[in-house]
Design an enzyme around this catalytic site. Structure first.
Site, PDB file in Angstrom:
ATOM      1  CD1 TRP A  40      75.011  27.430  51.915  1.00 47.97           C
ATOM      2  CD2 TRP A  40      75.414  27.172  49.685  1.00 47.97           C
ATOM      3  NE1 TRP A  40      73.847  27.977  51.139  1.00 47.97           N
ATOM      4  CE2 TRP A  40      73.910  27.622  49.779  1.00 47.97           C
ATOM      5  CE3 TRP A  40      75.770  27.183  48.312  1.00 47.97           C
ATOM      6  CZ2 TRP A  40      72.906  28.106  48.831  1.00 47.97           C
ATOM      7  CZ3 TRP A  40      74.700  27.372  47.230  1.00 47.97           C
ATOM      8  CH2 TRP A  40      73.477  27.866  47.621  1.00 47.97           C
ATOM      9  CG  ASP A  93      85.275  41.283  42.453  1.00 47.33           C
ATOM     10  OD1 ASP A  93      84.231  40.545  42.437  1.00 47.33           O
ATOM     11  OD2 ASP A  93      85.366  42.303  42.076  1.00 47.33           O
ATOM     12  CE  LYS A 135      71.757  34.614  47.959  1.00 45.73           C
ATOM     13  NZ  LYS A 135      71.060  34.134  49.010  1.00 45.73           N
ATOM     14  CB  SER A 153      72.570  30.200  53.904  1.00 47.91           C
ATOM     15  OG  SER A 153      72.580  31.267  54.600  1.00 47.91           O
TER      16      SER A 153
HETATM   17  C1  LIG Z   1      74.505  35.172  51.298  1.00 48.73           C
HETATM   18  S1  LIG Z   1      75.943  35.372  51.417  1.00 48.73           S
HETATM   19  C2  LIG Z   1      76.731  33.591  51.265  1.00 48.73           C
HETATM   20  C3  LIG Z   1      76.330  32.742  52.413  1.00 48.73           C
HETATM   21  C4  LIG Z   1      76.936  31.343  52.440  1.00 48.73           C
HETATM   22  N1  LIG Z   1      76.380  30.775  51.330  1.00 48.73           N
HETATM   23  C5  LIG Z   1      76.918  30.723  53.780  1.00 48.73           C
HETATM   24  O1  LIG Z   1      76.085  29.643  53.505  1.00 48.73           O
HETATM   25  O2  LIG Z   1      77.270  30.975  54.621  1.00 48.73           O
HETATM   26  C6  LIG Z   1      76.536  36.280  50.191  1.00 48.73           C
HETATM   27  C7  LIG Z   1      77.877  36.489  50.154  1.00 48.73           C
HETATM   28  O3  LIG Z   1      78.347  36.987  48.669  1.00 48.73           O
HETATM   29  C8  LIG Z   1      79.573  37.674  48.633  1.00 48.73           C
HETATM   30  N2  LIG Z   1      79.671  38.283  47.547  1.00 48.73           N
HETATM   31  C9  LIG Z   1      78.991  39.320  46.974  1.00 48.73           C
HETATM   32  N3  LIG Z   1      79.423  40.031  45.902  1.00 48.73           N
HETATM   33  C10 LIG Z   1      80.649  39.073  45.643  1.00 48.73           C
HETATM   34  C11 LIG Z   1      81.656  39.230  44.834  1.00 48.73           C
HETATM   35  N4  LIG Z   1      81.885  39.696  43.634  1.00 48.73           N
HETATM   36  N5  LIG Z   1      82.806  38.249  44.685  1.00 48.73           N
HETATM   37  C12 LIG Z   1      82.847  37.326  45.937  1.00 48.73           C
HETATM   38  N6  LIG Z   1      81.861  37.277  46.951  1.00 48.73           N
HETATM   39  C13 LIG Z   1      80.859  38.254  46.900  1.00 48.73           C
HETATM   40  C14 LIG Z   1      79.344  38.387  49.990  1.00 48.73           C
HETATM   41  O4  LIG Z   1      80.559  38.812  50.516  1.00 48.73           O
HETATM   42  C15 LIG Z   1      78.647  37.414  50.842  1.00 48.73           C
HETATM   43  O5  LIG Z   1      79.305  36.776  51.896  1.00 48.73           O
END
Ligand SMILES: C[S@@+](CC[C@H](N)C(=O)[O-])C[C@H]1O[C@@H](n2cnc3c(N)ncnc32)[C@H](O)[C@@H]1O
Lengths: 269, 1004
Positions: A57, A99, A164, A25
């Site tokens: 990121w 969260d 996203k 990513s």
């Molecule tokens: C695609 S990953 C992110 C990847 C990150 N940008 C990277 O480059 O490593 C999506 C993330 O969103 C998090 N996520 C989903 N719902 C969430 C929430 N309600 N609060 C916090 N994090 C959340 C998931 O735990 C997951 O780790």
């Protein structure tokens, strides 16, 4: 069999390994930046990375702020990363396991920032997909609204927000809503994001909230109530239930990011 | 634009009186569940799907909700109206659930931010309730109305917990922590004793409503669980899950304070993952489930116990005391047959007993013969005859009267055979039947005896020279031909009119081993068609022309259909009275009967391991399965289902990736069409062009990866392609009106042994013969190939190969322009690239025609030439193209839809002065949709263009004069809208099929 050979062939996966990123990513953010240069601004000091795990990121942000844009005094710089999942530490990044849809999380982030504002907020969040398209899209949009809620409390005027999105049925509603808070909205697709997926990124430039609206966090208010008065969710007839009406929708410009000779992520599997 | 029919996700189902109500897309449907008749379909919302609904206790009103829409309607109006969309209301927040108050004069709406809106029946808000500081979003929730003033809210959060709160006190009663991951459903028993929740973590937790204590955890499902329901006076729970099953659980009280959830039954209900809706009719003990595959399935919760006589079990001890016979200690059951009077059972010591199904009693059969060396070879029900044989070449025939008493016995011996190991029986007519006998000695003949029924005399004896490597296993008689299914997937054909004729053997019909059944199905132009099953799961339909049958000419037969069952062994198959193909066999220890046409299980029974003896017999309306385990015999009646098995058939379990209508030929008031899905299957179905009714014919499982494309390339061939470099050429047989057949004729060679590239698209150009063609295939790694398909040799020969760059190619098209053969590609980089391949292929363009000519040039492999033109059209991937060749002005018009929401008209011409190909974008609509455009289709003599896009809007554009003028737009309920195909009817109207997660049929 399929899985292993797939990984082997995924050029972005290999490249991420080579450059020490935790996930492929990273290139999505880098390619977005190639187009819009928001991370190349020497005045960039405070950033928030929402839904950050495993942290690629944050790694990009850390390198940009503390290596590429290194200045005499980096003491005012701050990166906060938030995720439901735990994250292993990254240099110069404060990690928070929480969260982002929970109002209490915002309080914690605000505390960490003190009274100062941020210039950049990003969210790469994606919920677990259920397979029920409208529910998935809705949860995704709620994640964005939560991220946006925090953004309005913390972003300085003129700041940047990227998130996203999945370009499904109601994406034009979201475009329209964001239009009330930012001067320019673009839907951007980095070449490292697969063309076969609906994933894209909403790039919101030049934060400019309505003049008469002061965002105020209240633990007893939902996201909807929070945005009351800022036009983005106008409450029709002052009632929480009203007769069906056509909602404002807007199509924004689409932009592909990353140079043409960048790897094509669809070619790899 | 008018929708004729729609198949797609159904999210909620409920029993009410003799009806099932189903939320089906934006509609509510009313079915009579005893007849499966759809009584009414009423449109409730303009765009949103109905996610759920509740019917008031007095049966007068309904609250329907979905996303942010709600509507409160009278049940009567839902039963009688076609549309009630003008009643739709919008809530500011997503609605999780809606319920009526006890008196039915108010509704409670739980929103995603854990607030409850109370409103009257006109949707006027009376109050808003919530609990402090608990506003994080919910995935699920329910409202339990115990009385007018006792209402509890169960809120299922995204991370692990259920918050139970008192609606009127606005106070939290319990925070139930125990699950890991999101709560997908939570419900309470209507006596207020229990709460049950299910989650991401594959478990069900039963909680004490009073104390909030975790009582028991139910493990069993192998994937996420979507829905739960208490039934049978709150003594049982039923669940549906992503593992495609529905399970029942008993709430058992061990001692006064220990309560356990015990899994009772597993039913396979849906094709794939997403099973959303669930309800139980307590008075009838049937359940109904609904899911993403668009199927509404009824489940008989008493399938094996409803009538009490489904399962009969007798041990030899039982039989001994009933029949008053002695069995030795290690005596076993060796064989059995079923007749109208009951059963005949043969034991290892040679004793024969009969079972009388009226008196439930057993009687011994006194025999002069010692039957110990014999075993039962088969029986003929209509003749009450059992045939025994032993390896000393003796055959014994026994007849019973209608009371099960022995009335005739005869014995024949065939001295000339070395040893009989295989005997089979087949009824011929009222007076005769036949027996085949086979010895393992290859020199021995294969023998067929024709038996006179009344006397049991041998009328005729046929001795055939036995084909090599031939072990018989199944039998069919067609006229004077005996068709013998054998091992190594072969079929022997023996002419009873000519014993000296060398038997003909068709070998290697499919990849499996033993041919387990052969059955005559129908005649096409006087040529019979047989259904053939193979133990390894394959089934074939084969046409045999007996007039030209010889061993040297393989053209006397044709495999017109071929497929493989989803899993397990296949023992036999038949068509039921609804013309559905029913297959049966074993999945390890489980016997199953499966509706192959619509792909769902009809019945199953656990019975014995691989040494099982079993027999599936007709028993009037029902089937009866006889099987034994050691010294026990079991009779399992498989009754006609108590209710219809489905109220609505679905199509695919996942997204439809491509649709192709066989446009050249109408078929029974409509057209045949094919759908290719992400779920790796290809379906051949039919739609009626008046009302859009869909009839499924086959679900083909030859592909092992998710499909990309399917296309009828003319009236008899279809091509499909997918990942793992799979590309199949199919032949369609649509001569018969009962069903069409489809079989893979050839597959494209792959580049490596273990290919992992995707074939993204293909196109063909026919040679003059209309049978041979060239085919171009494009790959995810930028490779382009051109092949020649030779019909006579049934082979693909590679003509040309090359690579565009490094990016994935989404689309390809072959067009003839100005006597040049152009290969046009559109990759992910948004460009249109044109190659002139006229001189690279060994065929010639025929001036003025759209086909190629074979001038017998030498076939050599050439390289892809440099492209002639390349120019950017879209920002990123071009997702879809369609082309139109205008002979009057010598141009190719290309319509392209992109990931960038754009729609373009591109023109290709040949410059007269230079003879060069030139191309340019003549029109570009930047914001043609709010999201990716996934399909463009020309229609109405190429004057109109239909586009489908992920924003779920179908648009019609006027494209005259190379302009794009949007004329119409209409919302489609089909999510992830991906594909469309259009056919013009004789009356000039157009029918469009639009696919995604589901399928809609529209009249344009
Ligand atoms: C695609 S990953 C992110 C990847 C990150 N940008 C990277 O480059 O490593 C999506 C993330 O969103 C998090 N996520 C989903 N719902 C969430 C929430 N309600 N609060 C916090 N994090 C959340 C998931 O735990 C997951 O780790």
């Amino acid at each position: 069999m399929g899985k292993r050979s797939k990984d082997k062939r995924d050029l972005y996966y290999r490249k991420a390994k080579e450059q020490g990123y935790r996930a492929r990513s990273a290139f999505k953010l880098l390619q977005l930046n190639e187009q819009y240069h928001f991370l190349d601004d020497p005045n960039l000091k405070r950033v928030v990375d929402l839904c950050a795990a495993p942290g690629s990121w944050s790694q990009v942000l850390s390198r940009k702020l503390f290596v590429d844009n290194k200045s005499e005094d980096d003491s005012g710089k701050k990166i906060i990363a938030v995720d439901l999942q735990p994250m292993s530490p990254i240099d110069n990044v404060t990690c928070l396991q929480a969260d982002i849809t929970h109002p209490k999380t915002f309080n914690k982030i605000l505390e960490l920032f003190g009274n100062e504002k941020a210039q950049f907020v990003c969210s790469d969040g994606a919920p677990d997909v259920t397979g029920l398209h409208d529910l998935d899209e809705y949860v995704q949009q709620q994640l964005i609204m939560s991220a946006l809620q925090l953004t309005t409390c913390i972003l300085e005027k003129g700041g940047v927000f990227i998130a996203k999105i999945f370009r499904g049925r109601d994406i034009d509603l979201l475009y329209s809503q964001l239009g009330f808070l930012f001067k320019k909205i673009i839907c951007a697709k980095p070449r490292s994001s697969r063309g076969t997926s609906l994933e894209a990124f909403i790039v919101c430039l030049d934060y400019c909230p309505p003049k008469d609206w002061v965002p105020k966090l209240d633990l007893n208010k939902s996201v909807t109530e929070f945005f009351e008065g800022c036009n983005i969710k106008e409450i029709h007839n002052n009632s929480i239930i009203t007769k069906w009406y056509e909602e404002d929708r807007d199509i924004v410009d689409f932009m592909t990011c990353g140079s043409l000779d960048a790897y094509d992520s669809d070619a790899t599997y | 634009m008018q929708e004729l029919n729609h198949v797609g996700p159904s999210l909620c189902v409920k029993f009410h009186k003799e009806f099932v109500y189903a939320a089906y897309g934006p509609y509510l449907q009313q079915y009579n569940y005893k007849t499966s008749e759809l009584l009414n379909q009423c449109l409730i919302f303009k765009e949103n799907k109905v996610h759920g609904f509740d019917i008031s206790a007095d049966g007068k009103n309904v609250i329907a909700y979905g996303a942010r829409s709600v509507s409160i309607l009278s049940l009567e109006s839902i039963n009688t109206s076609k549309s009630l969309v003008d009643r739709e209301q919008l809530v500011e927040e997503w609605v999780i659930t809606g319920t009526f108050s006890k008196l039915g004069d108010k509704v409670f709406l739980l929103t995603c931010y854990n607030r409850v809106i109370i409103c009257d029946l006109k949707c006027n808000v009376i109050g808003i309730k919530s609990v402090p500081e608990e506003k994080s979003i919910l995935y699920s929730g329910s409202i339990e109305v115990l009385s007018e003033d006792r209402v509890y809210v169960n809120a299922g959060t995204v991370i692990g917990g259920v918050i139970v709160w008192d609606l009127f006190c606005e106070s939290i009663l319990h925070t139930l922590q125990g699950h890991e991951g999101s709560i997908f459903y939570v419900t309470s028993s209507d006596d207020g004793k229990y709460i049950a929740s299910c989650s991401d973590d594959r478990s069900i937790i039963l909680w004490d409503m009073e104390t909030g204590e975790q009582l028991s955890t139910g493990w069993g499902h192998t994937a996420r669980i979507w829905n739960l329901k208490f039934y049978d006076n709150n003594t049982q729970l039923i669940s549906v899950s992503e593992d495609c099953t529905c399970r029942t659980w008993a709430i058992e009280t061990l001692n006064s304070d220990e309560i356990n959830l015990v899994q009772k039954n597993i039913y396979e209900v849906h094709q794939i993952k997403n099973v959303w809706g669930l309800d139980v009719c307590n008075s009838e003990m049937i359940a109904v489930t609904a899911g993403n595959d668009g199927r509404i399935k009824l489940v008989d919760l008493l399938q094996a116990t409803r009538y009490g006589n489904e399962n009969e079990l007798f041990s030899l001890g039982d039989i001994s005391s009933s029949a008053n016979v002695e069995f030795s200690k290690d005596e076993l059951i060796k064989g059995f047959e079923w007749f109208s009077f009951g059963a005949v059972v043969h034991t290892s010591s040679g004793q024969l007993v009969t079972y009388n199904r009226q008196s439930f009693s057993w009687s011994p059969i006194a025999l002069s013969e010692n039957m110990e060396s014999y075993s039962i070879s088969g029986g003929i029900q209509s003749k009450n005859t059992v045939v025994f044989s032993n390896n000393k070449n003796d055959i014994i025939l026994i007849r019973f009267n209608s009371k099960g008493q022995l009335i005739k016995l005869a014995k024949h011996t065939l001295e000339y055979l070395a040893k009989v190991t295989n005997t089979m029986i087949k009824d011929i007519d009222d007076d005769t039947f036949l027996i085949t006998l086979e010895s393992p000695n290859p020199k021995d003949p294969f023998v067929c005896l024709i038996i006179q029924n009344d006397t049991y005399d041998v009328n005729a004896e046929h001795r055939f020279s036995k084909p090599s490597n031939f072990v018989s296993a199944s039998l069919e008689l067609y006229g004077n031909y005996l068709l013998v299914g054998a091992r190594y997937s072969s079929l022997g054909i023996f002419d009873l009119d000519d014993n000296h004729r060398t038997p003909v053997v068709i070998r290697k019909i499919s990849a499996g081993d033993t041919t387990t059944s052969v059955k005559f199905i129908e005649k096409q132009l006087n040529i019979p068609i047989f259904s053939i099953t193979n133990r390894d799961g394959f089934y074939d339909f084969i046409s045999i022309n007996f007039d030209i049958i010889t061993n040297d000419n393989k053209n006397f037969y044709d495999i017109i259909h071929q497929n493989k069952v989803a899993k397990g062994f296949l023992e036999g198959a038949y068509f039921n009275d609804k013309n559905e193909y029913i297959v049966y066999g074993f999945k390890s220890t489980l016997f199953y009967i499966f509706n192959e046409t619509n792909s769902y299980e009809l019945a199953s029974q656990v019975c014995g391991g691989s040494h099982r003896q079993w027999k599936l017999c007709d028993d009037g309306l029902n089937k009866i399965l006889l099987y034994n385990k050691g010294s026990n015999i079991y009779f399992r009646r498989i009754s006609q289902n108590f209710t219809p098995e489905v109220l609505r058939n679905g199509l695919h379990g996942r997204e439809i990736r491509d649709i192709s209508i066989l446009k050249e030929k109408t078929y029974k008031n409509g057209y045949l069409f094919c759908t290719a899905s992400e779920d790796t299957t290809v379906r051949l179905s039919h739609f009626n062009n008046l009302n859009g009714t869909i009839t499924n014919y086959w679900l083909e499982r030859q592909h092992v990866s998710g499909l990309q494309r399917c296309k009828f390339i003319n009236d008899e061939f279809m091509v499909t392609c997918s990942a793992r470099e799979e590309l199949f050429l199919w032949h369609i047989n649509n001569e018969s009106l009962d069903r069409a057949y489809i079989a893979v004729r050839q597959s494209l060679p792959t580049s490596t042994e273990n290919p992992d590239l995707r074939i993204m698209d293909f196109d063909v150009k026919f040679l003059e013969s209309k049978k041979d063609f060239i085919l171009t295939s494009v790959y995810s790694d930028s490779v382009i190939k051109v092949w020649y398909y030779n019909f006579a040799s049934n082979s693909f020969i590679l003509l040309m190969e090359g690579k565009y760059q490094t990016c994935c190619i989404f689309n390809v098209s072959l067009e003839i322009l100005n006597n040049k053969l152009l290969l046009i590609i559109t990759p992910t980089d948004g460009h249109v690239i044109v190659y002139n391949i006229t001189n690279c292929i060994p065929f010639e363009v025929v001036p003025g025609n759209d086909y190629l000519r074979d001038n017998k040039l030498e076939i050599v492999l050439s390289l892809l030439p440099n492209h002639d033109v390349k120019f950017p059209v879209h920002q990123s991937s071009i997702k879809t193209i369609c082309t139109f060749v205008d002979k009057t002005d010598n141009s190719v018009t290309l319509y392209t839809g992109g990931d960038d929401n754009g729609l373009a008209i591109v023109k290709l011409n040949v410059e007269n002065s230079t003879d060069k190909i030139v191309g340019k974008v003549v029109c570009f609509e930047k914001k043609a949709a709010a999201s990716t455009i996934t399909s463009v289709n020309l229609f109405n003599n190429n004057t109109k263009l239909l586009t489908a896009s992920v924003d779920q809007i179908v648009r019609i554009w006027d494209v005259c004069g190379d302009k794009l003028v949007q004329e119409q737009r209409k919302y489609t309920t089909t999510a992830d809208t991906g594909v469309a195909d259009i056919v013009r009817l004789d009356n000039g109207s157009d029918i469009a099929l639009i696919g995604g997660v589901g399928l809609s049929i529209w009249k344009l």
